[in-house]
Design an enzyme around this catalytic site. Structure first.
Site, PDB file in Angstrom:
ATOM      1  N   GLY A  94      12.828  15.993   5.635  1.00 48.66           N
ATOM      2  CA  GLY A  94      12.002  16.194   4.435  1.00 48.66           C
ATOM      3  C   GLY A  94      11.566  17.268   4.112  1.00 48.66           C
ATOM      4  O   GLY A  94      11.290  17.652   2.769  1.00 48.66           O
ATOM      5  N   ASP A 153       1.080  14.204   8.463  1.00 46.85           N
ATOM      6  CA  ASP A 153       0.403  12.717   8.327  1.00 46.85           C
ATOM      7  C   ASP A 153      -0.530  12.590   9.594  1.00 46.85           C
ATOM      8  O   ASP A 153      -1.655  12.818   9.651  1.00 46.85           O
ATOM      9  CB  ASP A 153       1.431  11.645   8.130  1.00 46.85           C
ATOM     10  CG  ASP A 153       1.130  10.348   7.918  1.00 46.85           C
ATOM     11  OD1 ASP A 153      -0.278  10.228   7.585  1.00 46.85           O
ATOM     12  OD2 ASP A 153       1.840   9.391   8.037  1.00 46.85           O
ATOM     13  N   LYS A 181      -2.164  14.614   4.750  1.00 50.08           N
ATOM     14  CA  LYS A 181      -2.818  13.385   4.229  1.00 50.08           C
ATOM     15  C   LYS A 181      -4.186  13.237   4.696  1.00 50.08           C
ATOM     16  O   LYS A 181      -4.449  13.700   6.042  1.00 50.08           O
ATOM     17  CB  LYS A 181      -2.027  12.264   4.681  1.00 50.08           C
ATOM     18  CG  LYS A 181      -1.134  11.509   3.661  1.00 50.08           C
ATOM     19  CD  LYS A 181      -0.705  10.232   4.376  1.00 50.08           C
ATOM     20  CE  LYS A 181       0.802  10.334   3.804  1.00 50.08           C
ATOM     21  NZ  LYS A 181       1.449   8.993   4.186  1.00 50.08           N
ATOM     22  N   PHE A 202       1.352   6.527   0.294  1.00 55.75           N
ATOM     23  CA  PHE A 202       2.565   6.654   0.703  1.00 55.75           C
ATOM     24  C   PHE A 202       3.282   7.508  -0.213  1.00 55.75           C
ATOM     25  O   PHE A 202       3.179   7.086  -1.386  1.00 55.75           O
ATOM     26  CB  PHE A 202       3.532   5.558   1.015  1.00 55.75           C
ATOM     27  CG  PHE A 202       4.996   5.931   2.052  1.00 55.75           C
ATOM     28  CD1 PHE A 202       4.946   6.089   3.101  1.00 55.75           C
ATOM     29  CD2 PHE A 202       6.180   6.030   1.168  1.00 55.75           C
ATOM     30  CE1 PHE A 202       5.948   6.854   3.974  1.00 55.75           C
ATOM     31  CE2 PHE A 202       6.949   6.378   1.859  1.00 55.75           C
ATOM     32  CZ  PHE A 202       7.262   6.652   3.160  1.00 55.75           C
ATOM     33  N   VAL A 203       4.136   8.714  -0.109  1.00 55.19           N
ATOM     34  CA  VAL A 203       4.555   9.459  -1.334  1.00 55.19           C
ATOM     35  C   VAL A 203       6.116   9.974  -1.122  1.00 55.19           C
ATOM     36  O   VAL A 203       6.525   9.937   0.194  1.00 55.19           O
ATOM     37  CB  VAL A 203       3.817  10.811  -1.396  1.00 55.19           C
ATOM     38  CG1 VAL A 203       2.518  10.716  -1.649  1.00 55.19           C
ATOM     39  CG2 VAL A 203       3.672  11.458  -0.128  1.00 55.19           C
ATOM     40  N   ASP A 209      11.126  10.873   1.547  1.00 59.27           N
ATOM     41  CA  ASP A 209      11.786   9.724   1.325  1.00 59.27           C
ATOM     42  C   ASP A 209      11.092   8.505   1.556  1.00 59.27           C
ATOM     43  O   ASP A 209      10.324   8.391   2.351  1.00 59.27           O
ATOM     44  CB  ASP A 209      13.140   9.899   2.087  1.00 59.27           C
ATOM     45  CG  ASP A 209      12.802   9.528   3.610  1.00 59.27           C
ATOM     46  OD1 ASP A 209      11.855  10.180   4.482  1.00 59.27           O
ATOM     47  OD2 ASP A 209      13.588   8.557   4.072  1.00 59.27           O
ATOM     48  N   ARG A 215      14.476  11.519  -2.324  1.00 55.66           N
ATOM     49  CA  ARG A 215      14.058  12.916  -2.023  1.00 55.66           C
ATOM     50  C   ARG A 215      14.545  13.720  -3.147  1.00 55.66           C
ATOM     51  O   ARG A 215      13.977  15.041  -3.281  1.00 55.66           O
ATOM     52  CB  ARG A 215      14.834  13.378  -0.923  1.00 55.66           C
ATOM     53  CG  ARG A 215      14.941  12.704   0.433  1.00 55.66           C
ATOM     54  CD  ARG A 215      15.597  13.375   1.526  1.00 55.66           C
ATOM     55  NE  ARG A 215      15.717  12.480   2.510  1.00 55.66           N
ATOM     56  CZ  ARG A 215      14.836  12.289   4.043  1.00 55.66           C
ATOM     57  NH1 ARG A 215      13.663  13.079   3.706  1.00 55.66           N
ATOM     58  NH2 ARG A 215      15.045  11.654   4.811  1.00 55.66           N
TER      59      ARG A 215
HETATM   60  P1  IMP Z   1       3.510  12.558  11.415  1.00 55.38           P
HETATM   61  O1  IMP Z   1       4.031  12.869  12.760  1.00 55.38           O
HETATM   62  O2  IMP Z   1       2.762  11.163  11.264  1.00 55.38           O
HETATM   63  O3  IMP Z   1       2.506  13.625  10.778  1.00 55.38           O
HETATM   64  O4  IMP Z   1       4.667  12.090  10.288  1.00 55.38           O
HETATM   65  C1  IMP Z   1       5.480  13.417   9.891  1.00 55.38           C
HETATM   66  C2  IMP Z   1       6.668  12.981   9.409  1.00 55.38           C
HETATM   67  O5  IMP Z   1       6.334  11.492   8.792  1.00 55.38           O
HETATM   68  C3  IMP Z   1       6.828  13.680   8.034  1.00 55.38           C
HETATM   69  O6  IMP Z   1       7.764  14.785   8.315  1.00 55.38           O
HETATM   70  C4  IMP Z   1       7.605  12.879   7.110  1.00 55.38           C
HETATM   71  O7  IMP Z   1       8.989  12.990   7.367  1.00 55.38           O
HETATM   72  C5  IMP Z   1       7.226  11.418   7.558  1.00 55.38           C
HETATM   73  N1  IMP Z   1       5.999  10.860   6.641  1.00 55.38           N
HETATM   74  C6  IMP Z   1       4.658  10.950   6.756  1.00 55.38           C
HETATM   75  N2  IMP Z   1       3.988  10.495   5.585  1.00 55.38           N
HETATM   76  C7  IMP Z   1       4.824  10.366   4.703  1.00 55.38           C
HETATM   77  C8  IMP Z   1       5.044   9.815   3.117  1.00 55.38           C
HETATM   78  O8  IMP Z   1       4.041   9.539   2.546  1.00 55.38           O
HETATM   79  N3  IMP Z   1       6.284   9.673   2.668  1.00 55.38           N
HETATM   80  C9  IMP Z   1       7.362  10.132   3.297  1.00 55.38           C
HETATM   81  N4  IMP Z   1       7.353  10.447   4.442  1.00 55.38           N
HETATM   82  C10 IMP Z   1       6.322  10.442   5.141  1.00 55.38           C
HETATM   83 MG    MG Z   2       9.837  15.053   8.172  1.00 53.01          MG
END
Ligand code: IMP
Ligand code: MG
Length: 228
Positions: A94, A153, A181, A202-203, A209, A215
């Protein structure tokens, strides 16, 4: 630690009555451009809706807003590191678009590496088990490392990665993300640099993606799982 002060994106970015547009092939058709049919003079282009494969999306950040955010992010990193050499470590996949834009604005000597980590699988928009594959990584021992990721996130990915990377004994370890977020974090760990705080939606786009698609959108769009 540098305070996190990313610009906050308003949750109500789509005013009621915003005109709805459907572009059959809109992916790179220049969302946010004022020269598109239907754009009203003086109205920010992000108030318009676009269609991705027959799906309505709301544009949360235009291409230009993202570029401005990346510029501010780079300034913060430059101020923090000055001329200190940095190993920029991008979290696949990402962060690749951010990586390309960010490093061209960084002024210190730098190396670029990647690390594979993912918590999302296929068409699922809720986090799955986290897998980390450090095989592609350069040697970071005695280096100042800047981890770069697309979005913070729950925070579990960056927190787990940072913990794992410390085993290689870098001189320092900081992190920069494009997005954070609101109200989602489940860990104490915080990124050191952040460009935007966004609502809990969700973005996709600008590297992010859904099921490995979208992407390539130059803007950031909010999508609902029911739309996809
Ligand atoms: P975390 O471990 O929950 O912080 O998630 C991190 C990873 O989840 C990011 O690097 C993204 O790849 C994916 N992710 C989290 N939220 C989104 C979203 O809204 N859209 C797309 N990918 C997301
Ligand atoms: Mg990621």
């Amino acid at each position: 630690m540098i305070p996190l002060d990313g610009a906050k994106v308003n949750a109500s970015w789509t005013p009621s009555g915003a005109p709805k547009h459907t572009w059959s092939n809109s992916l790179r058709s220049g969302a946010g451009r004022a020269d598109r049919p239907g754009h009203r003079a003086g109205q920010p282009a992000c108030f318009f809706r676009r269609t991705i494969r027959e799906t309505d999306v709301r544009i949360l950040l235009t291409e230009q807003q993202i570029q401005e955010g990346v510029h501010r992010l780079a300034e913060k990193v430059n101020d923090a590191y000055h001329d200190r050499p940095v190993t920029v470590l991008a979290v696949l996949t990402g962060s690749i678009v951010l990586l390309a834009d960010l490093i061209r604005r960084l002024t210190m000597p730098l190396r670029v590496g990647v690390v594979q980590a993912s918590s999302y699988r296929g068409k699922v928009t809720t986090p799955g088990p986290l897998t980390i594959n450090p095989e592609l990584m350069p040697d970071i021992r005695d280096r100042s490392v800047l981890l770069v990721d697309d979005i913070f996130d729950t925070g579990r990915t960056l927190a787990a990665l940072a913990e794992r990377l410390r085993q290689w004994e870098p001189t320092s370890l900081q992190s920069a993300v494009l997005l954070r977020k609101q109200g989602r974090q489940e860990v104490e760990y915080q990124p050191d640099f952040c460009a935007f705080t966004i609502p809990n939606v969700f973005v996709v786009g600008y590297g992010l993606d859904y099921d490995d698609q979208y992407r390539n959108l130059p803007y950031l769009a909010a999508v609902e799982e029911s739309d996809l």
